[in-house]
Motif scaffolding. Structure first.
Motif, PDB file in Angstrom:
ATOM      1  N   TRP A  81       0.812  -1.214   0.000  1.00 42.61           N
ATOM      2  CA  TRP A  81       0.000   0.000   0.000  1.00 42.61           C
ATOM      3  C   TRP A  81       0.850   1.270   0.000  1.00 42.61           C
ATOM      4  O   TRP A  81       0.542   2.234  -0.682  1.00 42.61           O
ATOM      5  N   ASN A  82       1.920   1.285   0.733  1.00 41.65           N
ATOM      6  CA  ASN A  82       2.757   2.490   0.825  1.00 41.65           C
ATOM      7  C   ASN A  82       3.444   2.846  -0.491  1.00 41.65           C
ATOM      8  O   ASN A  82       3.909   3.967  -0.666  1.00 41.65           O
ATOM      9  N   PHE A  83       3.509   1.913  -1.420  1.00 40.92           N
ATOM     10  CA  PHE A  83       4.153   2.170  -2.708  1.00 40.92           C
ATOM     11  C   PHE A  83       3.174   2.654  -3.770  1.00 40.92           C
ATOM     12  O   PHE A  83       3.575   3.005  -4.865  1.00 40.92           O
ATOM     13  N   PHE A  84       1.881   2.638  -3.466  1.00 41.97           N
ATOM     14  CA  PHE A  84       0.877   3.106  -4.426  1.00 41.97           C
ATOM     15  C   PHE A  84       0.924   4.630  -4.535  1.00 41.97           C
ATOM     16  O   PHE A  84       1.021   5.319  -3.525  1.00 41.97           O
ATOM     17  N   PRO A  85       0.819   5.160  -5.749  1.00 41.67           N
ATOM     18  CA  PRO A  85       0.717   6.616  -5.901  1.00 41.67           C
ATOM     19  C   PRO A  85      -0.606   7.116  -5.309  1.00 41.67           C
ATOM     20  O   PRO A  85      -1.597   6.371  -5.254  1.00 41.67           O
ATOM     21  N   PRO A  86      -0.663   8.368  -4.878  1.00 45.20           N
ATOM     22  CA  PRO A  86      -1.876   8.901  -4.249  1.00 45.20           C
ATOM     23  C   PRO A  86      -3.146   8.767  -5.098  1.00 45.20           C
ATOM     24  O   PRO A  86      -4.215   8.483  -4.570  1.00 45.20           O
ATOM     25  N   TYR A  87      -3.046   8.924  -6.406  1.00 39.36           N
ATOM     26  CA  TYR A  87      -4.253   8.841  -7.233  1.00 39.36           C
ATOM     27  C   TYR A  87      -4.832   7.422  -7.218  1.00 39.36           C
ATOM     28  O   TYR A  87      -6.046   7.233  -7.268  1.00 39.36           O
ATOM     29  N   GLN A  88      -3.968   6.390  -7.146  1.00 39.11           N
ATOM     30  CA  GLN A  88      -4.457   5.017  -7.076  1.00 39.11           C
ATOM     31  C   GLN A  88      -5.123   4.750  -5.726  1.00 39.11           C
ATOM     32  O   GLN A  88      -6.156   4.093  -5.654  1.00 39.11           O
ATOM     33  N   LYS A  89      -4.526   5.279  -4.676  1.00 42.07           N
ATOM     34  CA  LYS A  89      -5.112   5.110  -3.345  1.00 42.07           C
ATOM     35  C   LYS A  89      -6.492   5.757  -3.293  1.00 42.07           C
ATOM     36  O   LYS A  89      -7.444   5.172  -2.770  1.00 42.07           O
ATOM     37  N   LYS A  90      -6.584   6.956  -3.851  1.00 40.19           N
ATOM     38  CA  LYS A  90      -7.857   7.681  -3.848  1.00 40.19           C
ATOM     39  C   LYS A  90      -8.914   6.916  -4.648  1.00 40.19           C
ATOM     40  O   LYS A  90     -10.068   6.802  -4.227  1.00 40.19           O
ATOM     41  N   LEU A  91      -8.519   6.365  -5.793  1.00 36.48           N
ATOM     42  CA  LEU A  91      -9.440   5.592  -6.624  1.00 36.48           C
ATOM     43  C   LEU A  91      -9.961   4.366  -5.873  1.00 36.48           C
ATOM     44  O   LEU A  91     -11.168   4.102  -5.851  1.00 36.48           O
ATOM     45  N   LEU A  92      -9.064   3.623  -5.258  1.00 38.21           N
ATOM     46  CA  LEU A  92      -9.463   2.426  -4.519  1.00 38.21           C
ATOM     47  C   LEU A  92     -10.332   2.783  -3.310  1.00 38.21           C
ATOM     48  O   LEU A  92     -11.324   2.111  -3.024  1.00 38.21           O
ATOM     49  N   PHE A  93      -9.968   3.851  -2.630  1.00 29.27           N
ATOM     50  CA  PHE A  93     -10.733   4.305  -1.467  1.00 29.27           C
ATOM     51  C   PHE A  93     -12.168   4.649  -1.874  1.00 29.27           C
ATOM     52  O   PHE A  93     -13.127   4.186  -1.259  1.00 29.27           O
ATOM     53  N   SER A  94     -12.328   5.421  -2.946  1.00 28.20           N
ATOM     54  CA  SER A  94     -13.683   5.797  -3.365  1.00 28.20           C
ATOM     55  C   SER A  94     -14.450   4.589  -3.909  1.00 28.20           C
ATOM     56  O   SER A  94     -15.667   4.501  -3.718  1.00 28.20           O
ATOM     57  N   LEU A  95     -13.773   3.658  -4.561  1.00 25.16           N
ATOM     58  CA  LEU A  95     -14.433   2.448  -5.045  1.00 25.16           C
ATOM     59  C   LEU A  95     -14.977   1.619  -3.880  1.00 25.16           C
ATOM     60  O   LEU A  95     -16.112   1.139  -3.920  1.00 25.16           O
ATOM     61  N   ILE A  96     -14.193   1.473  -2.842  1.00 22.99           N
ATOM     62  CA  ILE A  96     -14.616   0.701  -1.672  1.00 22.99           C
ATOM     63  C   ILE A  96     -15.818   1.369  -1.009  1.00 22.99           C
ATOM     64  O   ILE A  96     -16.810   0.712  -0.675  1.00 22.99           O
ATOM     65  N   ILE A  97     -15.768   2.673  -0.837  1.00 26.61           N
ATOM     66  CA  ILE A  97     -16.897   3.387  -0.221  1.00 26.61           C
ATOM     67  C   ILE A  97     -18.148   3.248  -1.082  1.00 26.61           C
ATOM     68  O   ILE A  97     -19.244   2.988  -0.571  1.00 26.61           O
ATOM     69  N   LYS A  98     -17.985   3.385  -2.398  1.00 25.85           N
ATOM     70  CA  LYS A  98     -19.121   3.240  -3.311  1.00 25.85           C
ATOM     71  C   LYS A  98     -19.746   1.850  -3.179  1.00 25.85           C
ATOM     72  O   LYS A  98     -20.967   1.702  -3.123  1.00 25.85           O
ATOM     73  N   LYS A  99     -18.910   0.825  -3.121  1.00 25.34           N
ATOM     74  CA  LYS A  99     -19.413  -0.544  -3.003  1.00 25.34           C
ATOM     75  C   LYS A  99     -20.103  -0.789  -1.659  1.00 25.34           C
ATOM     76  O   LYS A  99     -21.110  -1.489  -1.584  1.00 25.34           O
TER      77      LYS A  99
END
Length: 179
Positions: A81-99
């Motif tokens: 997780w710490n190696f992911f760029p911020p935009y990927q983290k944000k995308l995954l975070f919003s996807l999880i919340i949406k789901k």
């Protein structure tokens, strides 16, 4: 070893193989075929590093594929997780919340798709606790305001708060043990 495909056609075939093996694993009565499917999925897990494929798995309307994708995401959170760029983290975070909101607002009761909803909750809390404590306070505020949507959303929000508090107190215990 199996490498994650990079083009769209390869990804579709890849997802078909996963879907086929998950179907065999859950529905086949033949133990040797189930064993082969399980072996394929187990060998595949460490090789999936492309978050796009995980996002596609989570978006598919198949509870077994969603759960498998969430397991992969959980592994990635722990290891990379710490190696992911911020935009990927944000995308995954919003996807999880949406789901989470998708499942919680559409099911008749929380137990209907409990395993996926619980896994989504767990992944979300892991993302937040790994990433930033400020996100936690924003999440608590969002949970309080969204609890008015429906009873199942409210019940799920309470589960999230429970997971957050358990995680918080576990981290306090670990700090005490280190000192």
């Amino acid at each position: 070893m199996f490498k994650t495909p990079q083009n769209a056609i390869g990804k579709k075939l890849f997802l078909k193989k996963i879907k086929k093996n998950l179907k065999i694993l859950y529905k086949s009565k033949n133990p040797s075929i189930r064993c082969k499917a399980l072996k394929f999925l187990n060998e595949l897990q460490p090789e999936i590093e492309d978050y796009h494929i995980i996002c596609e798995m989570i978006e598919i309307n198949n509870k077994n594929i969603i759960f498998f994708g969430l397991q992969l995401l959980d592994q990635i959170l722990t290891q990379k997780w710490n190696f992911f760029p911020p935009y990927q983290k944000k995308l995954l975070f919003s996807l999880i919340i949406k789901k989470i909101f998708f499942f919680a607002s559409r099911i008749r009761n929380v137990n209907e798709l409990f395993s996926n909803l619980n896994k989504l909750n767990s992944v979300l809390i892991k993302m937040i606790s790994t990433e930033n404590q400020k996100l936690l306070f924003h999440l608590l505020s969002d949970l309080a305001s969204s609890a008015k949507i429906s009873e199942t959303v409210c019940e799920n929000n309470l589960r999230l708060v429970q997971i957050i508090l358990e995680d918080f107190f576990k981290s306090l215990d670990l700090k005490k043990k280190k000192n």
